[in-house]
Scaffold this motif. Structure first.
Motif, PDB file in Angstrom:
ATOM      1  N   ALA A  79     -14.748 -35.585  13.994  1.00  0.00           N
ATOM      2  CA  ALA A  79     -14.047 -34.648  14.861  1.00  0.00           C
ATOM      3  C   ALA A  79     -14.460 -34.825  16.313  1.00  0.00           C
ATOM      4  CB  ALA A  79     -14.312 -33.220  14.412  1.00  0.00           C
ATOM      5  N   ALA A  80     -15.778 -35.054  16.529  1.00  0.00           N
ATOM      6  CA  ALA A  80     -16.248 -35.267  17.897  1.00  0.00           C
ATOM      7  C   ALA A  80     -15.617 -36.515  18.503  1.00  0.00           C
ATOM      8  CB  ALA A  80     -17.770 -35.382  17.907  1.00  0.00           C
ATOM      9  N   ALA A  81     -15.554 -37.573  17.708  1.00  0.00           N
ATOM     10  CA  ALA A  81     -14.914 -38.795  18.192  1.00  0.00           C
ATOM     11  C   ALA A  81     -13.425 -38.584  18.418  1.00  0.00           C
ATOM     12  CB  ALA A  81     -15.150 -39.926  17.190  1.00  0.00           C
ATOM     13  N   PHE A  82     -12.809 -37.794  17.541  1.00  0.00           N
ATOM     14  CA  PHE A  82     -11.375 -37.521  17.679  1.00  0.00           C
ATOM     15  C   PHE A  82     -11.090 -36.766  18.973  1.00  0.00           C
ATOM     16  CE2 PHE A  82      -7.738 -34.679  16.974  1.00  0.00           C
ATOM     17  CZ  PHE A  82      -6.764 -35.604  16.664  1.00  0.00           C
ATOM     18  N   VAL A  83     -11.959 -35.802  19.316  1.00  0.00           N
ATOM     19  CA  VAL A  83     -11.778 -35.041  20.551  1.00  0.00           C
ATOM     20  C   VAL A  83     -11.861 -35.956  21.759  1.00  0.00           C
ATOM     21  CG1 VAL A  83     -12.815 -33.285  22.031  1.00  0.00           C
ATOM     22  CG2 VAL A  83     -12.551 -32.851  19.586  1.00  0.00           C
ATOM     23  N   LEU A  84     -12.827 -36.869  21.743  1.00  0.00           N
ATOM     24  CA  LEU A  84     -12.951 -37.801  22.858  1.00  0.00           C
ATOM     25  C   LEU A  84     -11.736 -38.718  22.952  1.00  0.00           C
ATOM     26  CD1 LEU A  84     -16.732 -38.794  22.550  1.00  0.00           C
ATOM     27  CD2 LEU A  84     -15.682 -37.241  24.215  1.00  0.00           C
ATOM     28  N   ALA A  85     -11.240 -39.132  21.782  1.00  0.00           N
ATOM     29  CA  ALA A  85     -10.101 -40.051  21.788  1.00  0.00           C
ATOM     30  C   ALA A  85      -8.800 -39.363  22.172  1.00  0.00           C
ATOM     31  CB  ALA A  85      -9.954 -40.700  20.410  1.00  0.00           C
ATOM     32  N   LYS A 132      -8.509 -36.721  24.294  1.00  0.00           N
ATOM     33  CA  LYS A 132      -8.793 -35.843  25.431  1.00  0.00           C
ATOM     34  C   LYS A 132      -7.525 -35.510  26.212  1.00  0.00           C
ATOM     35  CE  LYS A 132     -11.311 -35.733  29.824  1.00  0.00           C
ATOM     36  NZ  LYS A 132     -12.220 -36.477  30.732  1.00  0.00           N
ATOM     37  N   GLU A 133      -6.705 -36.522  26.484  1.00  0.00           N
ATOM     38  CA  GLU A 133      -5.477 -36.302  27.246  1.00  0.00           C
ATOM     39  C   GLU A 133      -4.507 -35.396  26.481  1.00  0.00           C
ATOM     40  OE1 GLU A 133      -3.052 -36.472  30.521  1.00  0.00           O
ATOM     41  OE2 GLU A 133      -5.095 -37.240  30.293  1.00  0.00           O
ATOM     42  N   LEU A 134      -4.443 -35.581  25.166  1.00  0.00           N
ATOM     43  CA  LEU A 134      -3.578 -34.744  24.344  1.00  0.00           C
ATOM     44  C   LEU A 134      -4.023 -33.283  24.395  1.00  0.00           C
ATOM     45  CD1 LEU A 134      -1.273 -34.555  22.251  1.00  0.00           C
ATOM     46  CD2 LEU A 134      -2.994 -34.986  20.486  1.00  0.00           C
ATOM     47  N   ILE A 135      -5.330 -33.064  24.306  1.00  0.00           N
ATOM     48  CA  ILE A 135      -5.866 -31.701  24.378  1.00  0.00           C
ATOM     49  C   ILE A 135      -5.591 -31.087  25.745  1.00  0.00           C
ATOM     50  CG2 ILE A 135      -7.997 -30.345  24.321  1.00  0.00           C
ATOM     51  CD1 ILE A 135      -9.067 -32.342  22.274  1.00  0.00           C
ATOM     52  N   MET A 136      -5.711 -31.883  26.795  1.00  0.00           N
ATOM     53  CA  MET A 136      -5.435 -31.380  28.138  1.00  0.00           C
ATOM     54  C   MET A 136      -3.957 -31.000  28.293  1.00  0.00           C
ATOM     55  SD  MET A 136      -7.755 -33.870  30.551  1.00  0.00           S
ATOM     56  CE  MET A 136      -7.153 -33.085  32.046  1.00  0.00           C
TER      57      MET A 136
END
Length: 285
Positions: free
Chosen positions: A89-95, A97-101
């Motif tokens: 999940a941590a790696a997914f968040v980093l990958a 990041k633009e989508l989350i933003m």
């Protein structure tokens, strides 16, 4: 009956969660179609912009409800995987990041009501009229190509909603069906500013006069409702020094949104005529 249905689902070769997910998605889509159709039938007088807003809102609401429903259906499996998938999940968040933003920018837009379908906006040098909004990006019909030309160019431009987190949004029609419009005209410094301003006033004032009282009342209502200071409805022309070559004439007026381009073009046409006459008068015979 519920126990019988549950046993039937358990005996199927696929998991109950898959079937529940399919049924839930089908039910949500069916309800969306029913309610949207009923709303349009009960409001046949709706304009196309209002219908477009309803379609966009229902689509985004359906997406949110579907995601929440899927999360509830698969809650047990998600909880089981949560601990073992922490590193992933941590790696997914980093990958992503633009989508989350982008999603965060969409939430910010909803919370602050920055703009909606049909609004004229400008962000990061992009100007246009919003035609579609989703969780990731905003699509608008571009205005231009010149900044002083407010006509639709016929081209679309989209931007990620992540821009809302780092760039200011300029919205032209914050006052509803009326707009306070400003155009800045550079004038050669050797031209008589009185002759230019008086000629522009002679064109601007008659065009704006029929709307001044109506817009003034509307601005007072907006001020009372939203509790912020609104500008004056009377047209104004201001002279601003710039450098040793030009000074700027700033034309500011209030008008209905659909007439602002017509009024602006009339002012610019008159300026071109005045500038031509003054330049010819100054040129040697």
């Amino acid at each position: 009956m519920f126990d019988t249905l549950q046993k039937w689902l358990e005996n199927l070769p696929v998991s109950a969660e898959v079937i529940e997910s399919v049924l839930m998605i089908a039910a949500v889509l069916a309800l969306r179609g029913i309610f949207l159709g009923a709303y349009f039938r009960s409001h046949p007088e709706l304009e196309i912009e209002e219908k477009r807003r309803s379609v966009v809102f229902s689509r985004n609401l359906t997406l949110v409800v579907t995601l929440m429903g899927l999360a509830m259906v698969w809650a047990a499996q998600i909880q089981t995987l949560a601990l073992s998938m922490f590193a992933v999940a941590a790696a997914f968040v980093l990958a992503t990041k633009e989508l989350i933003m982008c999603v965060s920018g969409s939430i910010l837009r909803l919370a602050t009501k920055q703009y909606s379908v049909g609004d004229y906006i400008e962000i990061n040098g992009l100007r246009g009229r919003v035609v579609d909004i989703n969780l990731l990006n905003t699509l608008m019909m571009q205005l231009g190509p010149h900044p002083s030309v407010g006509q639709l160019s016929g081209q679309t431009v989209s931007f990620p909603n992540s821009l809302l987190l780092s760039h200011p949004v300029r919205r032209d029609n914050i006052l509803g069906s009326y707009v306070i419009h400003t155009v800045e005209i550079p004038v050669p410094v050797h031209l008589d500013s009185d002759a230019v301003v008086n000629a522009l006033k002679a064109v601007l004032n008659p065009l704006c006069l029929p709307y001044v009282e109506e817009i003034a009342r509307h601005l007072e209502a907006v001020q009372a409702e939203k509790l912020f200071i609104t500008p004056a409805a009377q047209p104004r022309i201001t002279r601003v020094p710039h450098d040793d070559k030009v000074y700027h004439v700033v034309v500011r007026f209030a008008s209905p949104v659909y007439r602002r381009l017509e009024i602006q073009q009339a002012v610019l046409d008159e300026f071109m005529r005045v500038q031509y006459r003054l330049l010819n008068a100054l040129s040697p015979a």
